[in-house]
Design a protein around this motif. Structure first.
Motif, PDB file in Angstrom:
ATOM      1  N   MET A 163       5.358 -99.219  -1.466  1.00 28.89           N
ATOM      2  CA  MET A 163       5.576 -97.778  -1.552  1.00 28.89           C
ATOM      3  C   MET A 163       5.196 -97.291  -2.933  1.00 28.89           C
ATOM      4  O   MET A 163       5.616 -97.843  -3.950  1.00 28.89           O
ATOM      5  CB  MET A 163       7.045 -97.460  -1.268  1.00 28.89           C
ATOM      6  N   GLY A 164       4.374 -96.245  -2.984  1.00 28.38           N
ATOM      7  CA  GLY A 164       3.938 -95.709  -4.258  1.00 28.38           C
ATOM      8  C   GLY A 164       5.001 -94.868  -4.940  1.00 28.38           C
ATOM      9  O   GLY A 164       6.054 -94.584  -4.377  1.00 28.38           O
ATOM     10  N   LYS A 165       4.723 -94.482  -6.161  1.00 31.12           N
ATOM     11  CA  LYS A 165       5.632 -93.663  -6.945  1.00 31.12           C
ATOM     12  C   LYS A 165       5.061 -92.260  -7.083  1.00 31.12           C
ATOM     13  O   LYS A 165       3.843 -92.046  -6.971  1.00 31.12           O
ATOM     14  CB  LYS A 165       5.822 -94.278  -8.338  1.00 31.12           C
ATOM     15  N   THR A 166       5.941 -91.299  -7.352  1.00 34.90           N
ATOM     16  CA  THR A 166       5.489 -89.925  -7.496  1.00 34.90           C
ATOM     17  C   THR A 166       5.858 -89.364  -8.869  1.00 34.90           C
ATOM     18  O   THR A 166       6.969 -89.575  -9.368  1.00 34.90           O
ATOM     19  CB  THR A 166       6.112 -89.000  -6.421  1.00 34.90           C
ATOM     20  N   ILE A 167       4.908 -88.675  -9.455  1.00 35.77           N
ATOM     21  CA  ILE A 167       5.126 -87.918 -10.691  1.00 35.77           C
ATOM     22  C   ILE A 167       4.906 -86.454 -10.342  1.00 35.77           C
ATOM     23  O   ILE A 167       3.811 -86.061  -9.943  1.00 35.77           O
ATOM     24  CB  ILE A 167       4.159 -88.360 -11.797  1.00 35.77           C
ATOM     25  N   VAL A 168       5.951 -85.665 -10.463  1.00 35.83           N
ATOM     26  CA  VAL A 168       5.903 -84.263 -10.035  1.00 35.83           C
ATOM     27  C   VAL A 168       5.944 -83.348 -11.255  1.00 35.83           C
ATOM     28  O   VAL A 168       6.795 -83.510 -12.136  1.00 35.83           O
ATOM     29  CB  VAL A 168       7.076 -83.926  -9.091  1.00 35.83           C
ATOM     30  N   SER A 169       5.025 -82.399 -11.305  1.00 37.69           N
ATOM     31  CA  SER A 169       4.934 -81.457 -12.425  1.00 37.69           C
ATOM     32  C   SER A 169       5.491 -80.102 -12.035  1.00 37.69           C
ATOM     33  O   SER A 169       5.240 -79.601 -10.938  1.00 37.69           O
ATOM     34  CB  SER A 169       3.478 -81.299 -12.861  1.00 37.69           C
ATOM     35  N   TRP A 170       6.214 -79.515 -12.984  1.00 38.22           N
ATOM     36  CA  TRP A 170       6.793 -78.184 -12.753  1.00 38.22           C
ATOM     37  C   TRP A 170       6.975 -77.486 -14.089  1.00 38.22           C
ATOM     38  O   TRP A 170       7.156 -78.139 -15.129  1.00 38.22           O
ATOM     39  CB  TRP A 170       8.139 -78.317 -12.051  1.00 38.22           C
ATOM     40  N   SER A 171       6.901 -76.173 -14.082  1.00 35.33           N
ATOM     41  CA  SER A 171       7.202 -75.371 -15.267  1.00 35.33           C
ATOM     42  C   SER A 171       8.006 -74.153 -14.838  1.00 35.33           C
ATOM     43  O   SER A 171       7.701 -73.545 -13.806  1.00 35.33           O
ATOM     44  CB  SER A 171       5.930 -74.907 -15.985  1.00 35.33           C
ATOM     45  N   PRO A 172       9.045 -73.812 -15.592  1.00 37.77           N
ATOM     46  CA  PRO A 172       9.830 -72.632 -15.239  1.00 37.77           C
ATOM     47  C   PRO A 172       9.110 -71.326 -15.551  1.00 37.77           C
ATOM     48  O   PRO A 172       9.517 -70.267 -15.100  1.00 37.77           O
ATOM     49  CB  PRO A 172      11.085 -72.775 -16.106  1.00 37.77           C
ATOM     50  N   VAL A 173       8.034 -71.427 -16.324  1.00 34.90           N
ATOM     51  CA  VAL A 173       7.306 -70.237 -16.774  1.00 34.90           C
ATOM     52  C   VAL A 173       5.858 -70.328 -16.313  1.00 34.90           C
ATOM     53  O   VAL A 173       5.178 -71.332 -16.548  1.00 34.90           O
ATOM     54  CB  VAL A 173       7.346 -70.107 -18.306  1.00 34.90           C
ATOM     55  N   LYS A 174       5.378 -69.293 -15.673  1.00 36.34           N
ATOM     56  CA  LYS A 174       3.990 -69.279 -15.214  1.00 36.34           C
ATOM     57  C   LYS A 174       3.029 -69.186 -16.398  1.00 36.34           C
ATOM     58  O   LYS A 174       3.351 -68.625 -17.438  1.00 36.34           O
ATOM     59  CB  LYS A 174       3.757 -68.101 -14.268  1.00 36.34           C
ATOM     60  N   GLY A 175       1.855 -69.786 -16.227  1.00 39.59           N
ATOM     61  CA  GLY A 175       0.807 -69.654 -17.225  1.00 39.59           C
ATOM     62  C   GLY A 175       0.981 -70.496 -18.465  1.00 39.59           C
ATOM     63  O   GLY A 175       0.390 -70.201 -19.508  1.00 39.59           O
TER      64      GLY A 175
ATOM     65  N   THR B  45       3.510 -78.626  -8.556  1.00 40.25           N
ATOM     66  CA  THR B  45       4.298 -77.663  -7.791  1.00 40.25           C
ATOM     67  C   THR B  45       4.116 -76.253  -8.339  1.00 40.25           C
ATOM     68  O   THR B  45       3.574 -76.060  -9.422  1.00 40.25           O
ATOM     69  CB  THR B  45       5.803 -78.009  -7.834  1.00 40.25           C
ATOM     70  N   GLU B  46       4.593 -75.287  -7.586  1.00 40.45           N
ATOM     71  CA  GLU B  46       4.513 -73.898  -8.016  1.00 40.45           C
ATOM     72  C   GLU B  46       5.408 -73.671  -9.232  1.00 40.45           C
ATOM     73  O   GLU B  46       6.527 -74.188  -9.294  1.00 40.45           O
ATOM     74  CB  GLU B  46       4.927 -72.965  -6.889  1.00 40.45           C
ATOM     75  N   THR B  47       4.936 -72.889 -10.175  1.00 40.72           N
ATOM     76  CA  THR B  47       5.725 -72.595 -11.369  1.00 40.72           C
ATOM     77  C   THR B  47       6.698 -71.447 -11.108  1.00 40.72           C
ATOM     78  O   THR B  47       6.598 -70.758 -10.097  1.00 40.72           O
ATOM     79  CB  THR B  47       4.816 -72.235 -12.552  1.00 40.72           C
ATOM     80  N   GLY B  48       7.622 -71.260 -12.047  1.00 38.33           N
ATOM     81  CA  GLY B  48       8.644 -70.245 -11.872  1.00 38.33           C
ATOM     82  C   GLY B  48       9.885 -70.845 -11.244  1.00 38.33           C
ATOM     83  O   GLY B  48       9.952 -72.054 -10.999  1.00 38.33           O
ATOM     84  N   PRO B  49      10.916 -70.041 -10.985  1.00 39.01           N
ATOM     85  CA  PRO B  49      12.131 -70.545 -10.356  1.00 39.01           C
ATOM     86  C   PRO B  49      11.800 -71.324  -9.097  1.00 39.01           C
ATOM     87  O   PRO B  49      11.040 -70.838  -8.246  1.00 39.01           O
ATOM     88  CB  PRO B  49      12.918 -69.261 -10.039  1.00 39.01           C
TER      89      PRO B  49
ATOM     90  N   VAL C 153       8.162 -81.596 -16.967  1.00 39.83           N
ATOM     91  CA  VAL C 153       8.460 -80.181 -17.132  1.00 39.83           C
ATOM     92  C   VAL C 153       7.657 -79.659 -18.324  1.00 39.83           C
ATOM     93  O   VAL C 153       7.867 -80.092 -19.458  1.00 39.83           O
ATOM     94  CB  VAL C 153       9.962 -79.938 -17.362  1.00 39.83           C
ATOM     95  N   THR C 154       6.726 -78.760 -18.052  1.00 44.03           N
ATOM     96  CA  THR C 154       5.902 -78.194 -19.118  1.00 44.03           C
ATOM     97  C   THR C 154       6.568 -76.951 -19.693  1.00 44.03           C
ATOM     98  O   THR C 154       6.924 -76.022 -18.966  1.00 44.03           O
ATOM     99  CB  THR C 154       4.508 -77.825 -18.592  1.00 44.03           C
ATOM    100  N   LEU C 155       6.726 -76.958 -21.016  1.00 45.48           N
ATOM    101  CA  LEU C 155       7.331 -75.833 -21.730  1.00 45.48           C
ATOM    102  C   LEU C 155       6.426 -75.425 -22.877  1.00 45.48           C
ATOM    103  O   LEU C 155       5.678 -76.252 -23.408  1.00 45.48           O
ATOM    104  CB  LEU C 155       8.710 -76.223 -22.270  1.00 45.48           C
TER     105      LEU C 155
END
Length: 266
Positions: free
Chosen positions: A1-13, A127-131, A148-150
């Motif tokens: 089973m592979g692993k997942t790295i998920v990207s998200w940011s609370p702020v668009k752009g 993933t989609e950014t924002g809340p 988490v990109t900030l």
């Protein structure tokens, strides 16, 4: 089973997608693993464009939408996933894109992402950014590592960390904070960010590079990273790519994909 790295940011752009694309490309060129990059949208994402694959993924039998039909027909098997992807780097990195259609069923999308883990050693999910919506939250909760990109911006960081504008479940996950478009000369350094907010998580910079931005804006990331895989320390892109390698070195350990000799590099 592979692993997942998920990207998200609370702020668009703030460069969440560009950071995901850059890290996935550099990882693929430096680690001998079969990896996939995808996103949580049935509709087309910018990922397809920046790797110059969007024109090849338009049609009935491509990307997430094609796999959705198989899943609904109970015909979806892990070995079938690769037939609906496009190659970025042969036997190193594929992309599973969306299509120019409506959003798909959330439960079906979750099934598709689970199947990709059986087909690949490593799956990068943008993933989609924002809340976070319900789908984003589910994918984040299931991730092995969350990026988490900030921004390097005190006001945004204050709201996020001090005013607790982040999902509570992040406290229980393996989270790496990326500071995008990082300026090493700025007063708000990575060290200060970690100290000011008393962060126990890893905080790592993604340096600003106008050459990378140019490649991103001209949909030529595939060639950019292949061309700059090994450059001298005097090369203008060296510090940017070297920083990505440092992040990937840390991520490889988190997902148990360490190369032989990596431990000696510490």
């Amino acid at each position: 089973m592979g692993k997942t790295i998920v990207s998200w940011s609370p702020v668009k752009g703030q460069g969440c997608t560009s950071n995901t694309a850059a890290l996935a490309a550099v990882f693929a060129l430096n680690y001998q693993v079969n990896s996939l990059i995808t996103h949580t949208q049935f509709s087309e994402s910018i990922l397809e464009e920046v790797f110059n694959k969007a024109h090849k993924m338009v049609g009935f039998d491509s990307g997430l939408k094609a796999l959705e039909r198989l899943a609904k027909s109970v015909l979806l098997k892990p070995e079938a996933v690769i037939d609906y992807t496009e190659t970025i780097y042969n036997n190193r990195l594929d992309i599973l894109g969306g299509s120019q259609t409506h959003q798909g069923d959330m439960e079906i999308l979750q099934t598709l992402l689970n199947v990709t883990k059986e087909a690949y050693d490593l799956v990068w999910i943008d993933t989609e950014t924002g809340p976070p919506n319900e789908m984003t939250e589910k994918v984040l909760k299931a991730a092995d590592v969350i990026l988490v990109t900030l921004p390097q911006n005190k006001f945004v960081l204050d709201r996020f960390f001090t005013q607790k504008e982040y999902p509570a479940f992040l406290d229980e996950k393996n989270v790496v904070y990326l500071v995008g478009s990082y300026d090493p000369e700025a007063a708000l350094s990575v060290r200060k960010i970690k100290g000011n907010y008393k962060l126990k998580n890893k905080v790592m910079p993604v340096l600003y590079s106008h050459l990378f931005n140019d490649a991103f804006n001209t949909n030529s990331l595939t060639e950019f990273f292949h061309r700059n895989k090994s450059v001298s320390k005097k090369h203008p892109v060296y510090e940017f790519t070297d920083g990505l390698k440092t992040i990937n070195h840390f991520l490889a350990k988190q997902v148990d994909l360490v190369r032989k000799g990596d431990d000696e590099e510490e």
